[in-house]
Design a protein around this motif. Sequence first.
Motif, PDB file in Angstrom:
ATOM      1  N   ASN A   1       0.839  -1.192   0.000  1.00 30.13           N
ATOM      2  CA  ASN A   1       0.000   0.000   0.000  1.00 30.13           C
ATOM      3  C   ASN A   1       0.874   1.242   0.000  1.00 30.13           C
ATOM      4  O   ASN A   1       1.898   1.286   0.682  1.00 30.13           O
ATOM      5  CB  ASN A   1      -0.904   0.024   1.233  1.00 30.13           C
ATOM      6  CG  ASN A   1      -1.936  -1.064   1.180  1.00 30.13           C
ATOM      7  OD1 ASN A   1      -2.512  -1.325   0.131  1.00 30.13           O
ATOM      8  ND2 ASN A   1      -2.164  -1.714   2.295  1.00 30.13           N
ATOM      9  N   PRO A   2       0.469   2.255  -0.757  1.00 27.86           N
ATOM     10  CA  PRO A   2       1.258   3.487  -0.736  1.00 27.86           C
ATOM     11  C   PRO A   2       1.178   4.122   0.648  1.00 27.86           C
ATOM     12  O   PRO A   2       0.141   4.056   1.301  1.00 27.86           O
ATOM     13  CB  PRO A   2       0.583   4.366  -1.793  1.00 27.86           C
ATOM     14  CG  PRO A   2      -0.784   3.805  -1.972  1.00 27.86           C
ATOM     15  CD  PRO A   2      -0.710   2.351  -1.601  1.00 27.86           C
ATOM     16  N   PRO A   3       2.275   4.721   1.111  1.00 32.15           N
ATOM     17  CA  PRO A   3       2.236   5.350   2.434  1.00 32.15           C
ATOM     18  C   PRO A   3       1.283   6.541   2.447  1.00 32.15           C
ATOM     19  O   PRO A   3       1.113   7.222   1.445  1.00 32.15           O
ATOM     20  CB  PRO A   3       3.678   5.791   2.682  1.00 32.15           C
ATOM     21  CG  PRO A   3       4.306   5.833   1.336  1.00 32.15           C
ATOM     22  CD  PRO A   3       3.562   4.866   0.451  1.00 32.15           C
ATOM     23  N   SER A   4       0.691   6.769   3.601  1.00 30.70           N
ATOM     24  CA  SER A   4      -0.214   7.898   3.777  1.00 30.70           C
ATOM     25  C   SER A   4       0.567   9.075   4.333  1.00 30.70           C
ATOM     26  O   SER A   4       1.535   8.882   5.079  1.00 30.70           O
ATOM     27  CB  SER A   4      -1.332   7.500   4.745  1.00 30.70           C
ATOM     28  OG  SER A   4      -2.192   8.582   4.969  1.00 30.70           O
ATOM     29  N   LYS A   5       0.125  10.275   3.999  1.00 23.28           N
ATOM     30  CA  LYS A   5       0.798  11.460   4.526  1.00 23.28           C
ATOM     31  C   LYS A   5       0.522  11.640   6.011  1.00 23.28           C
ATOM     32  O   LYS A   5       1.331  12.197   6.743  1.00 23.28           O
ATOM     33  CB  LYS A   5       0.363  12.693   3.743  1.00 23.28           C
ATOM     34  CG  LYS A   5       0.857  12.677   2.322  1.00 23.28           C
ATOM     35  CD  LYS A   5       0.432  13.906   1.554  1.00 23.28           C
ATOM     36  CE  LYS A   5       1.023  13.822   0.172  1.00 23.28           C
ATOM     37  NZ  LYS A   5       0.098  14.069  -0.876  1.00 23.28           N
ATOM     38  N   THR A   6      -0.650  11.195   6.445  1.00 17.88           N
ATOM     39  CA  THR A   6      -1.019  11.306   7.859  1.00 17.88           C
ATOM     40  C   THR A   6      -1.684  10.006   8.299  1.00 17.88           C
ATOM     41  O   THR A   6      -2.286   9.300   7.484  1.00 17.88           O
ATOM     42  CB  THR A   6      -1.997  12.472   8.099  1.00 17.88           C
ATOM     43  OG1 THR A   6      -3.179  12.243   7.329  1.00 17.88           O
ATOM     44  CG2 THR A   6      -1.390  13.809   7.729  1.00 17.88           C
ATOM     45  N   LYS A   7      -1.603   9.718   9.587  1.00 19.36           N
ATOM     46  CA  LYS A   7      -2.291   8.558  10.146  1.00 19.36           C
ATOM     47  C   LYS A   7      -3.784   8.835  10.208  1.00 19.36           C
ATOM     48  O   LYS A   7      -4.211   9.969  10.388  1.00 19.36           O
ATOM     49  CB  LYS A   7      -1.801   8.299  11.574  1.00 19.36           C
ATOM     50  CG  LYS A   7      -0.689   7.319  11.692  1.00 19.36           C
ATOM     51  CD  LYS A   7      -0.440   7.019  13.157  1.00 19.36           C
ATOM     52  CE  LYS A   7       0.245   5.695  13.311  1.00 19.36           C
ATOM     53  NZ  LYS A   7       0.562   5.415  14.696  1.00 19.36           N
ATOM     54  N   SER A   8      -4.540   7.793  10.103  1.00 22.97           N
ATOM     55  CA  SER A   8      -5.988   7.924  10.236  1.00 22.97           C
ATOM     56  C   SER A   8      -6.323   8.510  11.601  1.00 22.97           C
ATOM     57  O   SER A   8      -5.737   8.134  12.624  1.00 22.97           O
ATOM     58  CB  SER A   8      -6.642   6.548  10.108  1.00 22.97           C
ATOM     59  OG  SER A   8      -7.998   6.613  10.477  1.00 22.97           O
ATOM     60  N   GLU A   9      -7.287   9.411  11.633  1.00 21.67           N
ATOM     61  CA  GLU A   9      -7.747  10.002  12.899  1.00 21.67           C
ATOM     62  C   GLU A   9      -8.366   8.929  13.802  1.00 21.67           C
ATOM     63  O   GLU A   9      -8.483   9.114  15.013  1.00 21.67           O
ATOM     64  CB  GLU A   9      -8.739  11.131  12.615  1.00 21.67           C
ATOM     65  CG  GLU A   9      -9.126  11.938  13.834  1.00 21.67           C
ATOM     66  CD  GLU A   9      -7.964  12.528  14.625  1.00 21.67           C
ATOM     67  OE1 GLU A   9      -8.071  12.618  15.873  1.00 21.67           O
ATOM     68  OE2 GLU A   9      -6.936  12.902  14.017  1.00 21.67           O
ATOM     69  N   SER A  10      -8.725   7.781  13.231  1.00 17.63           N
ATOM     70  CA  SER A  10      -9.307   6.686  14.014  1.00 17.63           C
ATOM     71  C   SER A  10      -8.332   6.087  15.016  1.00 17.63           C
ATOM     72  O   SER A  10      -8.735   5.319  15.885  1.00 17.63           O
ATOM     73  CB  SER A  10      -9.832   5.592  13.086  1.00 17.63           C
ATOM     74  OG  SER A  10     -10.891   6.088  12.308  1.00 17.63           O
ATOM     75  N   TYR A  11      -7.057   6.421  14.913  1.00 20.30           N
ATOM     76  CA  TYR A  11      -6.104   6.008  15.943  1.00 20.30           C
ATOM     77  C   TYR A  11      -6.302   6.810  17.230  1.00 20.30           C
ATOM     78  O   TYR A  11      -5.908   6.379  18.306  1.00 20.30           O
ATOM     79  CB  TYR A  11      -4.657   6.193  15.469  1.00 20.30           C
ATOM     80  CG  TYR A  11      -4.194   5.136  14.497  1.00 20.30           C
ATOM     81  CD1 TYR A  11      -3.774   3.890  14.952  1.00 20.30           C
ATOM     82  CD2 TYR A  11      -4.173   5.383  13.131  1.00 20.30           C
ATOM     83  CE1 TYR A  11      -3.344   2.914  14.067  1.00 20.30           C
ATOM     84  CE2 TYR A  11      -3.748   4.418  12.239  1.00 20.30           C
ATOM     85  CZ  TYR A  11      -3.339   3.185  12.713  1.00 20.30           C
ATOM     86  OH  TYR A  11      -2.913   2.218  11.832  1.00 20.30           O
ATOM     87  N   ASN A  12      -6.904   7.990  17.110  1.00 24.29           N
ATOM     88  CA  ASN A  12      -7.041   8.888  18.260  1.00 24.29           C
ATOM     89  C   ASN A  12      -8.464   8.996  18.802  1.00 24.29           C
ATOM     90  O   ASN A  12      -8.648   9.176  19.997  1.00 24.29           O
ATOM     91  CB  ASN A  12      -6.546  10.287  17.880  1.00 24.29           C
ATOM     92  CG  ASN A  12      -5.114  10.269  17.428  1.00 24.29           C
ATOM     93  OD1 ASN A  12      -4.269   9.676  18.071  1.00 24.29           O
ATOM     94  ND2 ASN A  12      -4.846  10.878  16.289  1.00 24.29           N
ATOM     95  N   THR A  13      -9.450   8.969  17.914  1.00 22.24           N
ATOM     96  CA  THR A  13     -10.842   9.094  18.341  1.00 22.24           C
ATOM     97  C   THR A  13     -11.682   8.061  17.608  1.00 22.24           C
ATOM     98  O   THR A  13     -11.348   7.648  16.490  1.00 22.24           O
ATOM     99  CB  THR A  13     -11.417  10.498  18.041  1.00 22.24           C
ATOM    100  OG1 THR A  13     -11.352  10.741  16.642  1.00 22.24           O
ATOM    101  CG2 THR A  13     -10.671  11.587  18.793  1.00 22.24           C
TER     102      THR A  13
END
Length: 170
Positions: free
Chosen positions: A35-47
């Motif tokens: 999978n291509p890397p994402s610029k940011t982590k999913s917000e689902s890691y935090n909320t």
Amino acid sequence: MADPSLYTYPSPLQGYENLEPLPNEFSDDGKSFANPPSKTKSESYNTFVSPITNDRRGGFDIHIYYLQTDNDETKFAHALWERIRREFPELRIYRVWDKPIGPHPLAMFEVNVFTPEQFGAFIPWLVINRGPLSALIHPNTDEPERDHTQRATWMGQPLPLTLKMFKKRQ
């Protein structure tokens, strides 16, 4: 169990339309896709994702059941409850009920998790340590019947819930 046709489901790709196609190359393991890397982590890691609550109610309830007429299960449930209180004091842990309560068909106790981090730590721990007990894991939204049925996940043997308390009175 709730009839899935009673609900609507938005497309999982909502907000991801018209993007470049994903690559078909495999990762080093030869089985999974790269999978291509994402610029940011999913917000689902935090909320928790909407409509799951992110407030003092807790995002998820975990109901851990035991057969109150089986002395070994009763002892195990009480020991598990104590261990959870000692190892996860940041979670909300309710009393051990020695009889069915609410929609729950057996004696049980409830644990609430408030963050994806807590969920990610507690659920794998429970998979290994729940012994013979069944557990219902459900989100908290404004749709309690759906939360306890269509959105619920079970560990161990699923149990039939008494859903009439969720029916709206006319």
